[in-house]
Scaffold this motif. Structure first.
Motif, PDB file in Angstrom:
ATOM      1  N   ASN A  59      64.718  23.632  58.378  1.00 40.95           N
ATOM      2  CA  ASN A  59      65.281  23.280  57.071  1.00 40.95           C
ATOM      3  C   ASN A  59      65.406  21.764  56.892  1.00 40.95           C
ATOM      4  O   ASN A  59      65.136  21.245  55.809  1.00 40.95           O
ATOM      5  CB  ASN A  59      66.633  23.956  56.858  1.00 40.95           C
ATOM      6  CG  ASN A  59      66.491  25.448  56.629  1.00 40.95           C
ATOM      7  OD1 ASN A  59      65.468  25.924  56.136  1.00 40.95           O
ATOM      8  ND2 ASN A  59      67.508  26.201  57.003  1.00 40.95           N
ATOM      9  N   LEU A  60      65.793  21.063  57.939  1.00 44.88           N
ATOM     10  CA  LEU A  60      65.901  19.606  57.866  1.00 44.88           C
ATOM     11  C   LEU A  60      64.519  18.963  57.698  1.00 44.88           C
ATOM     12  O   LEU A  60      64.372  17.992  56.945  1.00 44.88           O
ATOM     13  CB  LEU A  60      66.615  19.051  59.098  1.00 44.88           C
ATOM     14  CG  LEU A  60      68.100  19.390  59.219  1.00 44.88           C
ATOM     15  CD1 LEU A  60      68.658  18.939  60.569  1.00 44.88           C
ATOM     16  CD2 LEU A  60      68.887  18.784  58.073  1.00 44.88           C
ATOM     17  N   LEU A  61      63.532  19.504  58.400  1.00 43.79           N
ATOM     18  CA  LEU A  61      62.169  18.986  58.229  1.00 43.79           C
ATOM     19  C   LEU A  61      61.691  19.188  56.794  1.00 43.79           C
ATOM     20  O   LEU A  61      61.094  18.288  56.190  1.00 43.79           O
ATOM     21  CB  LEU A  61      61.207  19.672  59.206  1.00 43.79           C
ATOM     22  CG  LEU A  61      61.320  19.274  60.670  1.00 43.79           C
ATOM     23  CD1 LEU A  61      60.431  20.164  61.534  1.00 43.79           C
ATOM     24  CD2 LEU A  61      60.962  17.808  60.865  1.00 43.79           C
ATOM     25  N   LYS A  62      61.950  20.367  56.243  1.00 46.76           N
ATOM     26  CA  LYS A  62      61.558  20.652  54.856  1.00 46.76           C
ATOM     27  C   LYS A  62      62.253  19.700  53.888  1.00 46.76           C
ATOM     28  O   LYS A  62      61.628  19.178  52.966  1.00 46.76           O
ATOM     29  CB  LYS A  62      61.882  22.109  54.492  1.00 46.76           C
ATOM     30  CG  LYS A  62      60.946  23.115  55.115  1.00 46.76           C
ATOM     31  CD  LYS A  62      61.359  24.537  54.726  1.00 46.76           C
ATOM     32  CE  LYS A  62      60.475  25.577  55.347  1.00 46.76           C
ATOM     33  NZ  LYS A  62      60.893  26.943  54.970  1.00 46.76           N
ATOM     34  N   LYS A  63      63.557  19.487  54.089  1.00 44.75           N
ATOM     35  CA  LYS A  63      64.303  18.576  53.222  1.00 44.75           C
ATOM     36  C   LYS A  63      63.730  17.162  53.299  1.00 44.75           C
ATOM     37  O   LYS A  63      63.542  16.487  52.286  1.00 44.75           O
ATOM     38  CB  LYS A  63      65.784  18.539  53.603  1.00 44.75           C
ATOM     39  CG  LYS A  63      66.594  19.673  53.063  1.00 44.75           C
ATOM     40  CD  LYS A  63      68.065  19.476  53.408  1.00 44.75           C
ATOM     41  CE  LYS A  63      68.891  20.608  52.846  1.00 44.75           C
ATOM     42  NZ  LYS A  63      70.333  20.436  53.102  1.00 44.75           N
ATOM     43  N   SER A  64      63.466  16.713  54.513  1.00 44.16           N
ATOM     44  CA  SER A  64      62.916  15.366  54.702  1.00 44.16           C
ATOM     45  C   SER A  64      61.550  15.243  54.038  1.00 44.16           C
ATOM     46  O   SER A  64      61.256  14.240  53.381  1.00 44.16           O
ATOM     47  CB  SER A  64      62.807  15.035  56.193  1.00 44.16           C
ATOM     48  OG  SER A  64      64.076  14.995  56.782  1.00 44.16           O
ATOM     49  N   ASN A  95      60.418  17.021  51.530  1.00 47.40           N
ATOM     50  CA  ASN A  95      60.640  17.019  50.084  1.00 47.40           C
ATOM     51  C   ASN A  95      61.129  15.659  49.598  1.00 47.40           C
ATOM     52  O   ASN A  95      60.695  15.188  48.537  1.00 47.40           O
ATOM     53  CB  ASN A  95      61.629  18.110  49.672  1.00 47.40           C
ATOM     54  CG  ASN A  95      61.024  19.485  49.731  1.00 47.40           C
ATOM     55  OD1 ASN A  95      59.822  19.663  49.614  1.00 47.40           O
ATOM     56  ND2 ASN A  95      61.870  20.492  49.913  1.00 47.40           N
ATOM     57  N   ASN A  96      62.027  15.034  50.344  1.00 44.86           N
ATOM     58  CA  ASN A  96      62.523  13.709  49.968  1.00 44.86           C
ATOM     59  C   ASN A  96      61.395  12.692  49.890  1.00 44.86           C
ATOM     60  O   ASN A  96      61.316  11.911  48.948  1.00 44.86           O
ATOM     61  CB  ASN A  96      63.581  13.218  50.965  1.00 44.86           C
ATOM     62  CG  ASN A  96      64.862  14.014  50.890  1.00 44.86           C
ATOM     63  OD1 ASN A  96      65.146  14.688  49.916  1.00 44.86           O
ATOM     64  ND2 ASN A  96      65.645  13.943  51.956  1.00 44.86           N
ATOM     65  N   VAL A  97      60.523  12.707  50.874  1.00 48.68           N
ATOM     66  CA  VAL A  97      59.396  11.777  50.890  1.00 48.68           C
ATOM     67  C   VAL A  97      58.400  12.122  49.785  1.00 48.68           C
ATOM     68  O   VAL A  97      57.898  11.227  49.100  1.00 48.68           O
ATOM     69  CB  VAL A  97      58.708  11.757  52.276  1.00 48.68           C
ATOM     70  CG1 VAL A  97      57.447  10.930  52.254  1.00 48.68           C
ATOM     71  CG2 VAL A  97      59.682  11.222  53.330  1.00 48.68           C
ATOM     72  N   ASN A  98      58.141  13.402  49.587  1.00 53.45           N
ATOM     73  CA  ASN A  98      57.207  13.827  48.531  1.00 53.45           C
ATOM     74  C   ASN A  98      57.689  13.396  47.153  1.00 53.45           C
ATOM     75  O   ASN A  98      56.864  13.134  46.268  1.00 53.45           O
ATOM     76  CB  ASN A  98      56.971  15.337  48.583  1.00 53.45           C
ATOM     77  CG  ASN A  98      56.083  15.740  49.721  1.00 53.45           C
ATOM     78  OD1 ASN A  98      55.361  14.923  50.284  1.00 53.45           O
ATOM     79  ND2 ASN A  98      56.142  17.004  50.086  1.00 53.45           N
ATOM     80  N   GLU A  99      58.996  13.364  46.946  1.00 57.77           N
ATOM     81  CA  GLU A  99      59.549  12.942  45.653  1.00 57.77           C
ATOM     82  C   GLU A  99      59.134  11.521  45.303  1.00 57.77           C
ATOM     83  O   GLU A  99      59.021  11.164  44.138  1.00 57.77           O
ATOM     84  CB  GLU A  99      61.074  13.061  45.650  1.00 57.77           C
ATOM     85  CG  GLU A  99      61.573  14.475  45.524  1.00 57.77           C
ATOM     86  CD  GLU A  99      61.211  15.110  44.190  1.00 57.77           C
ATOM     87  OE1 GLU A  99      61.294  14.438  43.148  1.00 57.77           O
ATOM     88  OE2 GLU A  99      60.836  16.304  44.214  1.00 57.77           O
ATOM     89  N   LEU A 100      58.906  10.715  46.319  1.00 54.05           N
ATOM     90  CA  LEU A 100      58.496   9.324  46.080  1.00 54.05           C
ATOM     91  C   LEU A 100      57.097   9.238  45.469  1.00 54.05           C
ATOM     92  O   LEU A 100      56.739   8.224  44.865  1.00 54.05           O
ATOM     93  CB  LEU A 100      58.544   8.522  47.387  1.00 54.05           C
ATOM     94  CG  LEU A 100      59.914   8.368  48.037  1.00 54.05           C
ATOM     95  CD1 LEU A 100      59.786   7.668  49.373  1.00 54.05           C
ATOM     96  CD2 LEU A 100      60.849   7.603  47.112  1.00 54.05           C
TER      97      LEU A 100
END
Length: 151
Positions: free
Chosen positions: A137-142, A144-149
């Motif tokens: 879940n933390l990997l997915k969140k991370s 997603n955070n980078v993809n948002e950029l």
């Protein structure tokens, strides 16, 4: 602050992620070199073998692995030269490439499936079931955070 610390002692998230990815790639490439195949190619073989009808469109591969079109084209050309896949132009639009797994590719995919599963289990080896879930879940969140950029 970091002057007296050895590289392996640094605990910055970015450095840890980079080192993990690099070590996984080195380990995989070292073990896959006797099959004359890269980890990227193995992932595509696995993706195709798990796809309905053992085929996908090149665009599906680009999107699934978040790889640029030019990089996917290069990987697929090498796989085609090795006889692992076939690429066919769509009847209605030759720009659309259908990627098919050959018999040789299917056999190699089966052979390497255990290796990939073992490699993935090594990553989470000493984690409890709950820790594995939190890690994922933390990997997915991370990610997603980078993809948002990029949006």
């Amino acid at each position: 602050m970091y002057q007296n610390r050895k590289p392996e002692d640094r605990d910055d998230n970015g450095i840890l992620i980079q080192r993990l990815a690099k070590n996984i790639k080195y380990l995989a490439d070292e073990n896959l070199s006797n099959h004359n195949i890269t980890i990227e190619q193995v992932k595509i073989l696995r993706f195709l073998s798990e796809s309905l009808g053992s085929f996908a469109y090149q665009k599906d591969i680009e999107q699934n692995f978040a790889i640029k079109r030019s990089s996917v084209t290069n990987i697929l050309q090498n796989m085609e030269k090795s006889g692992l896949i076939e690429r066919l132009g769509d009847v209605s639009d030759a720009r659309i490439k259908k990627v098919l797994l050959t018999e040789k590719g299917a056999e190699l995919s089966k052979t390497l499936k255990d290796f990939i599963c073992n490699l993935e289990s090594v990553i989470v080896n000493d984690m409890t079931g709950e820790e594995k879930e939190v890690f994922k879940n933390l990997l997915k969140k991370s990610l997603n955070n980078v993809n948002e950029l990029f949006r």
